[in-house]
Structure formats: C-alpha cells, structure tokens
Scaffold this motif. Structure first.
Motif, short mmCIF file in Angstrom:
data_model
loop_
_atom_site.label_atom_id
_atom_site.label_comp_id
_atom_site.label_asym_id
_atom_site.label_seq_id
_atom_site.Cartn_x
_atom_site.Cartn_y
_atom_site.Cartn_z
N PRO A 120 -32.96 30.14 32.99
CA PRO A 120 -33.13 31.58 32.78
C PRO A 120 -32.27 32.42 33.72
O PRO A 120 -31.83 33.51 33.37
CB PRO A 120 -34.63 31.81 33.04
N ILE A 121 -32.03 31.90 34.92
CA ILE A 121 -31.22 32.64 35.90
C ILE A 121 -29.78 32.77 35.40
O ILE A 121 -29.13 33.81 35.58
CB ILE A 121 -31.27 31.96 37.27
N LEU A 122 -29.28 31.74 34.76
CA LEU A 122 -27.92 31.78 34.22
C LEU A 122 -27.79 32.88 33.17
O LEU A 122 -26.79 33.62 33.15
CB LEU A 122 -27.56 30.42 33.61
N SER A 123 -28.78 33.02 32.31
CA SER A 123 -28.75 34.08 31.31
C SER A 123 -28.73 35.45 31.96
O SER A 123 -28.02 36.36 31.51
CB SER A 123 -29.98 33.96 30.39
N MET A 124 -29.49 35.60 33.04
CA MET A 124 -29.49 36.87 33.78
C MET A 124 -28.11 37.16 34.36
O MET A 124 -27.65 38.31 34.36
CB MET A 124 -30.54 36.83 34.89
N THR A 159 -23.46 40.60 34.69
CA THR A 159 -22.01 40.72 34.68
C THR A 159 -21.56 41.69 33.61
O THR A 159 -20.67 42.54 33.83
CB THR A 159 -21.36 39.34 34.47
N ALA A 160 -22.16 41.59 32.44
CA ALA A 160 -21.81 42.48 31.33
C ALA A 160 -22.12 43.94 31.66
O ALA A 160 -21.42 44.85 31.23
CB ALA A 160 -22.55 42.07 30.07
N LYS A 161 -23.17 44.15 32.45
CA LYS A 161 -23.57 45.52 32.82
C LYS A 161 -22.80 46.04 34.03
O LYS A 161 -22.90 47.21 34.38
CB LYS A 161 -25.07 45.55 33.14
N PHE A 185 -18.50 35.21 36.66
CA PHE A 185 -19.19 35.47 37.93
C PHE A 185 -19.08 34.28 38.89
O PHE A 185 -19.87 34.14 39.82
CB PHE A 185 -20.67 35.80 37.68
N ALA A 186 -18.07 33.44 38.67
CA ALA A 186 -17.89 32.25 39.52
C ALA A 186 -17.77 32.60 41.00
O ALA A 186 -18.27 31.88 41.87
CB ALA A 186 -16.66 31.47 39.07
N ALA A 187 -17.15 33.72 41.31
CA ALA A 187 -16.96 34.12 42.71
C ALA A 187 -18.27 34.54 43.37
O ALA A 187 -18.35 34.60 44.60
CB ALA A 187 -15.96 35.27 42.79
N ARG A 188 -19.28 34.83 42.57
CA ARG A 188 -20.58 35.25 43.11
C ARG A 188 -21.53 34.06 43.31
O ARG A 188 -22.64 34.23 43.78
CB ARG A 188 -21.26 36.24 42.15
N PHE A 189 -21.07 32.87 42.92
CA PHE A 189 -21.93 31.70 42.84
C PHE A 189 -21.80 30.80 44.06
O PHE A 189 -20.70 30.56 44.55
CB PHE A 189 -21.59 30.91 41.58
#
Length: 209
Positions: free
Chosen positions: A12-16, A21-23, A50-54
């Motif tokens: 579920p976190i991945l979906s968020m 990111t879209a927003k 969002f790879a840089a945020r991970f």
C-alpha cells in the motif's frame, strides 16, 4: 511527509508514493526488510520517478544503513504526516518514534496486516521430505520458525500469510490454512501451505523441503 514500510507492507505504501509523486507532494520513502532478496518491488522502485526519495534498509546490512527513525523524523514538524505499514511490532516501533519526535497523533497513520496467533495451538510434526528431518512444531511456534531453528532457511517475506512467498508443496497431511493469499479452492486442494502462519489438522505434515 514520511512513508515507512516493513516487509510486504510496501504494497500500500508503494501506491501512496506514486500518488504523492503525481500530486507533486514532497515525501521520503523508507523500506525495511530482512535482506535484499526478500525486498519486494525494489527493481520497480529503483526506476520509478521517486527513486531519489527512496531508502532501502536491510537487517543483514551494516548498521549505518539500518532504519533510524530519529534521523528519519528529525526535520518533521507537528503538521507533518507519517504513514506506516507492516507487522504490528514494527509499526509500534515506528509510531512510537514519531510521537517522540513531536508529530501529533492524528498525523500518524497505520495500516495493519493481522495474522492468526499461534500461541496455545496444538503441536504437530513436520517432516522435511528432502532431508528426512522430523521436527516438532510447538504450540507457540510457526512452521517457518521451527524450520529456521533446525537450520533450514525458508524464503519468507510478510510472515503474515498475505504475500504467498513462503508457499510450500504439501506431500501428505491435512493443512489448517490461516493465510489470506490462496483462494478457497486452492485451500481445499490442500497442495500448498503458507508455512509462516498455517498449521496442521493432522498429527503430521510432510512437506517438499
């Protein structure tokens, strides 16, 4: 905003993360797992927008890369939000640290995966067909834990009966299915068992391990 996932709680976190990111919302994404081999969706995340945020945190890695909630929440304010999903103990650890960091309780959000308790259950034997070992699964242990204690390391992920990673072929014996991954028809077929949570209705199970 900080997103924190433990094991299969990444789903579920991945979906968020995609939605944020879209927003155009700023966030950090932490995934905590036992080992890289058990980390779901890592390849997808590594090429995501969002790879840089991970950040990936491994239990079997060095101490410098393990998840430190005090560092993760250091720059948050009372109006910041924390979202966490994973096993209960993991979520309690993360939410406790978030509260200590001054984040308001209403800004801390959790999603639980609940598996059936094993304490107080009937004991039974598991036979590992490939090695011939006969193991006693005690009232307060899962099959997976019993195997690990015997030096057999099954592949696990959620350890909640949700992901299906630990499904193991049943050679003989009747399974008491506790997972939510298999369909009712698959459970009736009695051909596979989620060794992280399911148990035996018979006195013995012979598994293809």
């Amino acid at each position: 905003m900080v997103l924190v996932a433990g094991g299969i709680g990444v789903t579920p976190i991945l979906s968020m993360a995609y939605r944020l990111t879209a927003k155009g919302t700023d966030f950090a994404f932490h995934l905590c797992v036992r080992s890289r081999e058990r980390a779901a969706f890592v390849d997808e995340i590594s090429t995501s927008p969002f790879a840089a945020r991970f950040e990936l945190h491994l239990d079997d890695g060095g101490p410098q890369q393990r998840f430190n909630p005090d560092n993760a929440f250091a720059d948050l304010t009372q109006t910041s939000a924390v979202y966490v999903c994973g096993p209960r103990g993991f979520m309690e650890f993360v939410t406790g640290a978030a509260r200590r960091s001054g984040i308001r309780p209403e800004r801390i959000h959790t999603e639980s995966f609940v598996s059936a308790a094993v304490d107080g259950e009937e004991e039974f034997e598991v036979v590992t067909a490939r090695t011939g070992k006969v193991l006693l699964v005690r009232h307060n242990k899962s099959i997976a834990e019993t195997l690990e204690e015997a030096g057999i390391c099954p592949i696990l992920s959620c350890e909640q009966g949700i992901c299906g990673t630990c499904l193991t072929k049943v050679i003989s014996g009747e399974v008491d299915h506790r997972d939510t991954f298999q369909t009712n028809a698959e459970k009736i077929g009695n051909s596979m068992i989620a060794i992280c949570c399911s148990r035996a209705r018979s006195k013995q199970l012979v598994l293809d391990i």
